[in-house]
Motif scaffolding. Structure first.
Motif, short mmCIF file in Angstrom:
data_model
loop_
_atom_site.label_atom_id
_atom_site.label_comp_id
_atom_site.label_asym_id
_atom_site.label_seq_id
_atom_site.Cartn_x
_atom_site.Cartn_y
_atom_site.Cartn_z
N LEU A 177 21.89 11.49 17.02
CA LEU A 177 23.01 10.83 17.71
C LEU A 177 22.64 9.41 18.10
CD1 LEU A 177 24.56 13.56 20.02
CD2 LEU A 177 25.23 12.89 17.71
N TYR A 178 21.41 9.20 18.53
CA TYR A 178 20.99 7.85 18.89
C TYR A 178 21.02 6.94 17.67
CZ TYR A 178 18.11 3.93 20.34
OH TYR A 178 17.66 2.66 20.61
N GLY A 179 20.51 7.44 16.55
CA GLY A 179 20.52 6.64 15.33
C GLY A 179 21.95 6.30 14.90
N GLU A 180 22.86 7.25 15.05
CA GLU A 180 24.26 6.98 14.67
C GLU A 180 24.86 5.88 15.55
OE1 GLU A 180 28.17 9.38 13.24
OE2 GLU A 180 26.71 10.46 14.44
N HIS B 265 24.50 -4.56 4.85
CA HIS B 265 23.10 -4.79 4.45
C HIS B 265 22.58 -6.17 4.86
CE1 HIS B 265 23.09 -1.47 1.11
NE2 HIS B 265 23.07 -0.98 2.34
N THR B 266 23.46 -7.04 5.31
CA THR B 266 22.97 -8.34 5.81
C THR B 266 22.39 -8.22 7.21
OG1 THR B 266 25.11 -9.00 6.79
CG2 THR B 266 24.74 -9.55 4.46
N VAL B 267 22.61 -7.07 7.87
CA VAL B 267 22.07 -6.86 9.21
C VAL B 267 20.60 -6.47 9.11
CG1 VAL B 267 22.27 -5.59 11.37
CG2 VAL B 267 24.32 -6.12 10.04
N ALA B 268 19.74 -7.21 9.78
CA ALA B 268 18.30 -6.92 9.76
C ALA B 268 17.87 -6.26 11.05
CB ALA B 268 17.51 -8.21 9.54
N GLY B 269 16.98 -5.29 10.96
CA GLY B 269 16.50 -4.58 12.13
C GLY B 269 15.18 -5.13 12.65
N PRO B 270 14.72 -4.59 13.75
CA PRO B 270 13.48 -5.05 14.37
C PRO B 270 12.22 -4.48 13.74
CG PRO B 270 14.49 -3.36 15.73
CD PRO B 270 15.45 -3.61 14.60
N GLY B 271 12.37 -3.57 12.82
CA GLY B 271 11.23 -2.93 12.16
C GLY B 271 11.75 -1.88 11.19
N PHE B 272 10.84 -1.16 10.55
CA PHE B 272 11.22 -0.17 9.54
C PHE B 272 11.15 1.25 10.10
CE2 PHE B 272 9.74 -3.73 6.91
CZ PHE B 272 10.75 -3.81 5.95
N GLY B 273 12.10 2.11 9.64
CA GLY B 273 12.04 3.52 9.96
C GLY B 273 13.25 4.02 10.72
N TYR B 274 13.15 5.27 11.18
CA TYR B 274 14.19 5.87 12.00
C TYR B 274 14.04 5.37 13.43
CZ TYR B 274 15.24 9.33 8.34
OH TYR B 274 15.60 9.96 7.17
N PRO B 275 15.15 4.99 14.09
CA PRO B 275 15.03 4.47 15.45
C PRO B 275 14.91 5.54 16.52
CG PRO B 275 17.31 4.38 14.75
CD PRO B 275 16.52 4.85 13.56
N GLY B 276 15.29 6.80 16.19
CA GLY B 276 15.30 7.85 17.20
C GLY B 276 13.98 8.59 17.32
N GLU B 277 13.85 9.34 18.40
CA GLU B 277 12.69 10.22 18.57
C GLU B 277 12.77 11.34 17.54
OE1 GLU B 277 10.23 9.70 20.46
OE2 GLU B 277 11.00 8.05 21.66
N PRO B 278 11.64 11.92 17.10
CA PRO B 278 10.29 11.75 17.61
C PRO B 278 9.47 10.73 16.86
CG PRO B 278 10.30 13.57 16.08
CD PRO B 278 11.70 12.98 16.07
#
Length: 315
Positions: A58-61, A126-139
């Motif tokens: 849910l956090y990732g969504e 896809h033009t939006v860049a994130g702060p790093g790679f991977g899934y943003p949610g826990e764990p």
């Protein structure tokens, strides 16, 4: 029954309609007293068997919808959410339209127009860049600086799940790990973490309007999102097919995301991402306790495609 923390919904709802199509969260469409409509997602209870990547969906969504909205993509607005505690939930605005695969027959011209529009929307996301790679949610913990590190952790996790649940795979887990590791060097070519939905099959694309004048009403169900290689989105956009054959989509994508050359690197990365998605589809049937006919469908339709993707990498 809604979580107590979702007070605005619980107190003002006048109509509730369970929504089908999801395979993990419980999804309900509600109409409020003021006429507005929301969609509320509630995950399975704590302790329910799940794949590792399914923690924190849910956090990732919510992250996906917020990031996509920043470039005017037609995604739901998150209106209320609780990601921790005993009753996590995500409440968002409802969007117009019906899932593409339920929209009825389309003319070739209409389908081409919709695919071009979809291409423009995905290219913009896809033009939006994130702060790093991977899934943003826990764990998963903090995002990591390289795509190779992130994707290796993602594939290792689903292979660990395969062993833990005794999933039926067409090849031994150790062999699959070896093949994936043997192609990991190509991931170093990805230096920018893009916003990836990773579940853009037609069931998660809403189509709105009268026949002959239909458009994209929205992109939904961003719960499998991650920050990574934008090429990964092309797997679900051409599920069990080849995105290179979708000239209308690619034409629209090129207008906003830039032209894409399907060179050896892109095709090799596509094989990696096909392998990852097909692994998820084969492993999830166990903890979700799919009925026998769905388990057999996965063995018949998905397993050979996993073998094909791994063969493309080892070849």
């Amino acid at each position: 029954m809604f979580p107590e923390g979702c007070a605005r919904v619980s107190d003002a709802v006048v109509r509730r309609e369970p929504l089908s199509g999801g395979t993990y969260n419980t999804v309900t469409r509600v109409t409020l007293q003021d006429g507005s409509e929301w969609v509320v997602k509630v995950p399975p209870p704590a302790g329910t068997p799940r794949l590792r990547y399914e923690h924190g969906l849910l956090y990732g969504e919510a992250v996906y919808f917020g990031a996509a909205a920043a470039v005017s993509a037609p995604v739901p607005e998150v209106v209320q959410a609780e990601f921790g505690g005993a009753e996590p939930f995500l409440a968002m605005s409802a969007l117009p339209g019906v899932p593409w695969h339920q929209a009825g027959p389309l003319t070739d011209q209409e389908r081409g127009s919709l695919r071009r529009e979809l291409g423009r929307l995905v290219g913009r996301a896809h033009t939006v860049a994130g702060p790093g790679f991977g899934y943003p949610g826990e764990p998963w913990g903090p995002l990591v600086p390289t795509w190779r590190e992130a994707f290796t952790a993602m594939t290792d996790a689903v292979l660990d799940d395969a062993e833990r649940y005794g999933a039926r795979l067409p090849l031994p887990v150790d062999h699959i790990r070896k093949v994936l590791a043997g192609s990991a060097d190509v991931l170093d070519e990805v230096s920018r973490p893009a916003l990836v939905h990773f579940d853009l099959w037609e069931g998660n694309i809403l189509v709105d309007g009268a026949p002959g004048a239909r458009g994209i009403g929205g992109i939904i169900d961003g719960e499998r999102m991650f920050w990574g290689d934008p090429v990964a989105d092309f797997v679900s956009l051409a599920l069990f097919g080849d995105i290179e054959d979708d000239k209308d989509f690619l034409a629209g994508y090129g207008e906003t995301g830039g032209p894409l050359a399907f060179d050896a690197s892109v095709r090799r990365r596509l094989a990696l991402y096909r392998g990852y998605l097909h692994l998820i589809m084969l492993v999830e049937v166990v903890p979700r306790v799919y009925p026998p006919e769905q388990v057999e469908w996965a063995a018949r339709e998905v397993a050979p495609r996993l073998t094909e993707a791994l063969g493309a990498l080892s070849g």
